[in-house]
Enzyme design. Sequence first.
Site, short mmCIF file in Angstrom:
data_model
loop_
_atom_site.label_atom_id
_atom_site.label_comp_id
_atom_site.label_asym_id
_atom_site.label_seq_id
_atom_site.Cartn_x
_atom_site.Cartn_y
_atom_site.Cartn_z
N GLY A 183 43.99 39.10 52.13
CA GLY A 183 43.05 38.68 50.98
C GLY A 183 43.55 37.43 50.55
CB SER A 184 43.18 34.48 48.79
OG SER A 184 42.50 34.79 50.23
CG ASN A 185 47.65 35.52 45.50
OD1 ASN A 185 47.37 36.87 45.44
ND2 ASN A 185 48.90 35.26 46.28
N PRO A 210 45.01 31.30 50.05
CG PRO A 210 43.68 30.13 51.53
CD PRO A 210 44.60 29.96 50.44
CG ASN A 230 42.46 39.60 47.67
OD1 ASN A 230 43.66 39.13 48.10
ND2 ASN A 230 41.38 38.82 47.88
#
Length: 810
Positions: free
Chosen positions: A238-240, A260, A510
């Site tokens: 996922g990502s922040n 990402p 996410n």
Amino acid sequence: MIAPSYPAQLRLLRTSAAAILLTLTAGCGNDDNTASEPGPGYAAEIRRTAYGIPHIKADDDGGLGYGIGYAYAQDNICLMAERIVTANGERAKYFGADARGATEDTAPNLASDYFYRLINDPEAVATAWREQPAPMRALVEGYVAGYNQYLDERGKGGLPEACKNGAWVRSMTTGDMVKIVRRYAAEGAGSHFIDMLVAAAPPGSAAAPASSRAAFPRRGGPSAVDPQYWQQQHARTGSNGVALGKDATENGQGMLLANPHNWWKGDLRFYQLHLTIPGKLDVMGASLGGMPMVSIGFNKDVAWTHTNNTSSHFTLHQLQLDPLDPTRYLVDGKVQSMTRKRIDVEVRQADGSLATRSHDFYQTPLGVVMHLPNMLEWNRKNAYTLLDANMGNHRMLAQWRAMNSARSLGELREGIDRIVGLPWVNTVAVDKDGKTLLMDVTVVPNVPLAKEKACVPAAFRELAAGGVLVLDASTSACNPGTDPAAPQSGIFAGASLPRLERDDYVQNSNDSAWLSNPAAPLTGFPAIVSVDAQEQSGRTRIGISQLQARLAGTDGLAGRRMSVSQLQALLFSNRAYYASQTMADMLRACDGARLAAADGTMVDLTLPCARLRTWDHTANLDANIGFGYFSSMWDQLYGTPLFWAVPFNPADPVNTPRGLRLDDAASMTTLRTALATAVLEMEANGWGLDTTWGQVQQSERGGKRIPIHGGRYQYGIYNVIVSEALAGGGREATEGSSYVQTVMFDRNGPQAQAVLAYGQSVDPASPHYADQTELYSRKTWPTLPFTETQIAADPAYKRIAISHKGKAKQ
């Protein structure tokens, strides 16, 4: 009628053979693998600055695409050549049936080929090309011309070793780009079901799978039908994203963090670039795997990033079968027949010869029949189909292009709502005036809560609570609905999906849209869109808690607003959030007897406990072996009855759950055993008491081992790095933080800093194969040259001008 996810048969009913032929020959002649001839007038400038970043300038869309295709081929031609093979379903032809791609979760080549030939059949590709706006066609045609020109100039014998003289390397077509885009669209659903789609065959037929197996073994863990599978996917790759507004930044303007998490190998690698059409477009950032625009980035007015969202982009459908024929089913009391589609694939044999293998897929207007043993089986009573909404999404290129040219946050929002072309990612954005925006607007099947309650059979309601819907297909009333405001049949309109605008901040790591900002929770959406009142991941909790502490002035730093250096430190602190929630209880295991048993071995805990007490709760390079002890214990304990002392409370979602439940002697024994086991594991790995994390987790680059900070998502580390064990006890970084960017707007415009953790090129001979990996290791954030003055002043500046009639000129 709802548009099917794999629509060849239905569209053939609506489109004449002559029209299809005209479309294929006019713009998408891909099946004979002939290259598109470049049109007249393609020209571009490619200016390179530090770390190989190309700044591509052209007078029009065709020229811009031409420059992008040429520049990307310079850096990653082997990667693009293999991407073309994958999207065309030709991996088994060149690499054999059983091998897999670069990443561990890819399907075996034969199954992959069956799937991509199914979704990228000629009619589907022709339809997708026909629906592209004229500027997107020009962009793609230019890209193809640029890629092919570079290949022609170098020749197969002049390519990097990974594809030098490769039989599988060929010129590119516009159809190839369409197939690659559709391959990316399938990342939200279809590609995760390949095993189940290939396993499906009519009961009683020679091809029918045994009830205890699927077409090929999965690599462990839940299937894509389980909501837990998607939670793991979102957490892992996922990502922040954080957008800070005027009430949260030191200068009262906007600021953005893009982080990402993706594979460090294979199709989903990012690529940095800067695109300019004077007076029309000026955008910089990173693109996904050779896409001809910026996927995550900024222009002079707005900056944005993406995070994988939790919406489901597919529905499953339970067919009621005709007792006399398992390929016929009932809808509204009427019998309908499945359509069989045979896929032929050439397979390379051990002696180098080719043999043809075939597979039959069975399709309906509600998707392709699948088979999951002991759960969603194709038997004499029922069959189940997968409907991937993104197979009708031909708007991805137009969507990102609209974002690239947005002149305000409102324009960016309007474009996302109107086009609804983002396949599976949230958007976190900010503008120069300090307004922030979170949009969870993607392609989601239109199943409102009332329809979910009425149409999900009782046996599948638990799955529905997690957003995975199995709908009753025996009545057309249970098909995903049609909203006239939506650009595609069967999906929600953009305006009906979650969004939040704030002057302080929005964020996403996410989890669902629910806690984009805890001060304004987003609630009341169907589970297929966004689940609320659900325990949040460690990354979400540490991200929010760090933001809250900074803005409250309780983090030990001066003031109550964020600077760009503090935002960068928020990411690269590498704190293990769950250590802060449980370490006091873990250390209680050290307060008992000196010895503890694990696997029949008595382990002395004295020195390990001393290291655990001095560990700084991070995954930084200098973190001591205490991180190894903690991570091993956490892996053993998570989810056991020993767990949370304070359970999750929806009214306090950032601070709960927390603490370990150590209320009896048995629980303490379990904890001590876990610590003793961790000690034995570290010894087996060869990690001594003085071992640091930087000595363990590294990335091999041209024979050099580069230390890599960061750690796995399950420990609540914001800066995710996943690594795999190597012989000898080391670990190789394989996925996680990739294109890491901050953008701060001030009176001089956007001030951007970024690092691409794995570098611009996959070619070990390239100077840009490992240069940014070294930067990432040192936590160095290079400033991106954005203005013409900054570009020309860059010490590494080099310029070439290219045109379609000649080779690149200095």
